[in-house]
Write an enzyme that holds these catalytic residues in place. Sequence first.
Site, PDB file in Angstrom:
ATOM      1  N   ASP A 159       0.845  -1.194   0.000  1.00 42.16           N
ATOM      2  CA  ASP A 159       0.000   0.000   0.000  1.00 42.16           C
ATOM      3  C   ASP A 159       0.878   1.241   0.000  1.00 42.16           C
ATOM      4  O   ASP A 159       1.879   1.296   0.715  1.00 42.16           O
ATOM      5  CB  ASP A 159      -0.914   0.026   1.233  1.00 42.16           C
ATOM      6  CG  ASP A 159      -2.046   1.017   1.034  1.00 42.16           C
ATOM      7  OD1 ASP A 159      -3.009   0.692   0.311  1.00 42.16           O
ATOM      8  OD2 ASP A 159      -1.951   2.152   1.559  1.00 42.16           O
TER       9      ASP A 159
HETATM   10  C1  LIG Z   1       3.062   8.466  -5.586  1.00 43.02           C
HETATM   11  C2  LIG Z   1       2.767   7.443  -6.657  1.00 43.02           C
HETATM   12  C3  LIG Z   1       1.819   6.459  -6.485  1.00 43.02           C
HETATM   13  N1  LIG Z   1       1.556   5.557  -7.478  1.00 43.02           N
HETATM   14  C4  LIG Z   1       0.538   4.500  -7.329  1.00 43.02           C
HETATM   15  C5  LIG Z   1       1.065   3.196  -6.711  1.00 43.02           C
HETATM   16  C6  LIG Z   1      -0.216   2.500  -6.294  1.00 43.02           C
HETATM   17  O1  LIG Z   1      -0.658   1.687  -7.398  1.00 43.02           O
HETATM   18  C7  LIG Z   1      -1.199   3.650  -6.067  1.00 43.02           C
HETATM   19  C8  LIG Z   1      -1.626   3.755  -4.618  1.00 43.02           C
HETATM   20  O2  LIG Z   1      -2.703   2.937  -4.372  1.00 43.02           O
HETATM   21  P1  LIG Z   1      -2.651   1.590  -3.517  1.00 43.02           P
HETATM   22  O3  LIG Z   1      -3.919   1.496  -2.770  1.00 43.02           O
HETATM   23  O4  LIG Z   1      -1.370   1.517  -2.753  1.00 43.02           O
HETATM   24  O5  LIG Z   1      -2.588   0.442  -4.625  1.00 43.02           O
HETATM   25  P2  LIG Z   1      -3.610   0.068  -5.777  1.00 43.02           P
HETATM   26  O6  LIG Z   1      -5.034   0.286  -5.344  1.00 43.02           O
HETATM   27  O7  LIG Z   1      -3.167   0.731  -7.052  1.00 43.02           O
HETATM   28  O8  LIG Z   1      -3.326  -1.487  -5.951  1.00 43.02           O
HETATM   29  P3  LIG Z   1      -3.620  -2.691  -4.908  1.00 43.02           P
HETATM   30  O9  LIG Z   1      -4.302  -2.131  -3.686  1.00 43.02           O
HETATM   31  O10 LIG Z   1      -4.490  -3.651  -5.668  1.00 43.02           O
HETATM   32  O11 LIG Z   1      -2.254  -3.264  -4.595  1.00 43.02           O
HETATM   33  O12 LIG Z   1      -0.521   4.857  -6.455  1.00 43.02           O
HETATM   34  C9  LIG Z   1       2.266   5.602  -8.682  1.00 43.02           C
HETATM   35  O13 LIG Z   1       2.026   4.782  -9.582  1.00 43.02           O
HETATM   36  N2  LIG Z   1       3.225   6.568  -8.852  1.00 43.02           N
HETATM   37  C10 LIG Z   1       3.521   7.499  -7.900  1.00 43.02           C
HETATM   38  O14 LIG Z   1       4.409   8.355  -8.137  1.00 43.02           O
END
Ligand SMILES: Cc1cn([C@H]2C[C@H](O)[C@@H](COP(=O)(O)OP(=O)(O)OP(=O)(O)O)O2)c(=O)[nH]c1=O
Length: 229
Positions: free
Chosen positions: A84
């Site tokens: 997360d």
């Molecule tokens: C800050 C930042 C976040 N993110 C993304 C990563 C995560 O996918 C998302 C945060 O949400 P999460 O809830 O961590 O993850 P998710 O819902 O995408 O996937 P899952 O719960 O099924 O594992 O933000 C980027 O891709 N680039 C960035 O620079």
Amino acid sequence: MKLILASGSPRRHELLTRAQLDFTVMSVDIDETPHIDEAPKAYIERMVATKADAAVEQINKALNEKLKNNQADLPESIIILTADTIGVLADGTTVLVKPSNREDAYRMWQQMSDNVHEVWTAVQATHVSLSSEKASSPNHNPVLQVVNQLQITERTEVTFIALTAEMMSNYWDSGEPADKAGGYGIQGLGAAWVSRINGSYTNVVGLPLAQTLALINDMQVNDIQVKEV
Ligand SMILES: Cc1cn([C@H]2C[C@H](O)[C@@H](COP(=O)(O)OP(=O)(O)OP(=O)(O)O)O2)c(=O)[nH]c1=O
């Protein structure tokens, strides 16, 4: 031993692929709403644990179906990875998750503009194994039990340039921010807003790769070999 990445995030899939490990992917769907006044550490640790619980439940259901159909190819042991990612403002208490709409994104970006924030990613490795005693019982339910679980949280400091209303509007219209914590992707157009980072880059993208591989090794499961590249 089977390795499962329980994440719907394409960024996490891509990052783990770079480690040349054999793994399969599944998605879990949980309520990611922070509790009122929930501290970042408590929130992110709750999220990875809840994602892992949901994954174990789903795998158990699938295994029960297999048992009912007398399919014998059950894995004895599984490591499930859940992750997360959140943004945390310089006050150390404000959690930034995915923006719910354009206004929500603007509200976050105004606080991040010309300022430093942190990106935190928590990763949980959950080792589950097939309970032979329960698997042979008449009701077949449940068949997997948790043997061990470990969590890590990695933090990276990110500095944003000063943002104008036009920059925010254009970025929202690109469609990139909506599914990302803090409403930006450092691996995409969002890179133009980042003047400096201090810490792990892959952590910002959503999976601190080196630390995740060390976590898998720390589970002391000998037959998942983390390759040295
Ligand atoms: C800050 C930042 C976040 N993110 C993304 C990563 C995560 O996918 C998302 C945060 O949400 P999460 O809830 O961590 O993850 P998710 O819902 O995408 O996937 P899952 O719960 O099924 O594992 O933000 C980027 O891709 N680039 C960035 O620079």
